[in-house]
Each structure stands twice: as C-alpha cells, then as structure tokens.
Design an enzyme around this catalytic site. Sequence first.
Site, mmCIF file in Angstrom:
data_model
loop_
_atom_site.group_PDB
_atom_site.id
_atom_site.type_symbol
_atom_site.label_atom_id
_atom_site.label_comp_id
_atom_site.label_asym_id
_atom_site.label_seq_id
_atom_site.Cartn_x
_atom_site.Cartn_y
_atom_site.Cartn_z
ATOM 1 C CG ASN A 190 -1.690 1.206 1.472
ATOM 2 O OD1 ASN A 190 -1.790 2.052 0.578
ATOM 3 N ND2 ASN A 190 -2.262 1.342 2.663
ATOM 4 C CE LYS A 201 -0.074 3.205 4.824
ATOM 5 N NZ LYS A 201 0.001 3.322 6.265
ATOM 6 C CG HIS A 237 -5.812 1.874 5.357
ATOM 7 N ND1 HIS A 237 -5.376 2.804 6.266
ATOM 8 C CD2 HIS A 237 -4.793 1.008 5.182
ATOM 9 C CE1 HIS A 237 -4.131 2.502 6.621
ATOM 10 N NE2 HIS A 237 -3.750 1.423 5.974
ATOM 11 C CD GLU A 262 -2.843 5.448 6.922
ATOM 12 O OE1 GLU A 262 -2.810 5.489 5.676
ATOM 13 O OE2 GLU A 262 -1.906 4.976 7.610
ATOM 14 C CD GLU A 265 -3.279 -2.548 7.481
ATOM 15 O OE1 GLU A 265 -2.174 -2.752 6.977
ATOM 16 O OE2 GLU A 265 -3.935 -1.521 7.278
ATOM 17 N N GLY A 280 2.675 2.136 10.801
ATOM 18 C CA GLY A 280 3.657 3.200 10.645
ATOM 19 C C GLY A 280 4.381 3.565 11.927
ATOM 20 C CB SER A 284 5.351 -1.845 11.817
ATOM 21 O OG SER A 284 4.952 -0.503 12.083
#
Length: 241
Positions: A13, A15, A99, A101, A167, A173, A205
């Site tokens: 991904n 991003k 996701h 985010e 996740e 991250g 990560s």
Amino acid sequence: MGDGDVRRLIAGNWKMNGLEDDLAEVTTLAQRLETPRPDNVDVVICPPATLIAPMHALQFDTIGLGAQDCHTEESGAYTGDLSAAMLRDAGACYCIVGHSERRDYHGETDEVVKAKLAAALKADLIPILCVGENLETREAGKAVDTVVAQLKAAFPGAGKGVVVAYEPIWAIGTGKTAGPAEIEEMHAALRQATSPDTRLLYGGSVKPGNAAEILAVSNVNGALVGGASLKADDFEPIVRA
Ligand code: PGA
C-alpha cells in the site's frame, strides 16, 4: 482445507506516495521476482490512483495492481472521487476498503465501508477489507470482539472473494507490531468469522526483519505492507519470506 492450501498474498500500500518515476521500483521488483519466481504467492502493489493506468501499461506479469479506495456509487456528482468501475477500467484488480486512515481522516463508518466493499465486488475488483483496533481497545481487552464486529458489519457474507487485512491501528507506521500470540488469537477469530479459503493478511509495520515470523503464524495468509513496499530492496525480501 488446511491453512497451507490458501494462496498467499503480499500487498503493498503506497498510500499518498509515488510519482511516475517511482514506478522504476516496481520494474526492479518485477525483474527480481522473475528468478526464481516465488511459488504460491500473489504480489500486488496499490499505488496512488494517478499511477494505476501508468503501472497497468507496464504489464508486469509477476505483480498485480490494486487501488487504495473507491467510492460507493458507480458514477455521479462526486467531485474528486473515483468509482470502482473507473479503477477497474484503469487496470486495477484489487481495491483496499476501510483502511484505518480512511476511517480516521475521512470519517468512514462501517456502513460506508460495507457499501464500498459491495461496490468493489460489483465492479469485479477483489476487495482487501481492513479491520483493526486502536490501542485503547486493545488495552481494554476488547480487541477481538471489536475487530470481528467490524468485519461482520462490513461484510456479513462469509468471506468469498474478499481478502481481509487485520491491521492494529497502533502498529501502523509506528514500528510496533502485534506479537505472534496476539496475531494468532485475532486471526483464529477472523478465520472463524469467514471461511477456510478467505485470505487473511496481517498489516502494521511489516518489514524484512519481522516478515518471516509474522507469516509463520497460523491463519496468516499474507501481509499488507505500507512503508516497506515503496522500495524493491525492502519489499522483495518480504515477498520471499
Ligand atoms: P505500515 O502500513 O506497513 O507502514 O505500517 C501498513 C498499512 O497501513 O497498510
């Protein structure tokens, strides 16, 4: 069907990273994956939407192509948005939905994620549905219940044609990963809530140094990789792990 029979998937991904020149990394990765070709694993990159058509034009046969998000509707007055059909048309075969985010920064609820997942399936994209708990939920001992509820809210049907990525938000991250026991517990619950052939990915990560250990956990059929998918030097060893 045993866990070992499920074809693995390693998805990157990107991003909001990557200009056209950065596709050179994908070309390098594709060349490296030619020999030896990794067995029983699909490799997918989800670049930003602007790079889907340019990457599709490069016709990599060792690397599949995915989008990072889609709209719930097929078309209409939604300035700046992209429908699943458009992403399919540009060359994507997969689409990440839900996701964290997107949930956090764009207020996507389970209801929206459910509609996006349905839109992706309708457009013949394989959805990669992301689920995961925040640190507060983990510390309160409610991680498994919360994540299974998230999964069921977005996808009441039992997993056919859908990839699920667990996740933990606190691992994305941050350099922290869930421990093997935490991953095993969560993935066992996700397996129960889906089907024996649903591909269950871990994300958060994942790096060359921890990929082998994570991918060895029972019911982990692959990984969703953010930062370490941007460079062939990092992503190739994860694929080979
Ligand atoms: P990360 O991102 O590997 O950079 O933690 C994972 C993701 O958000 O999919």
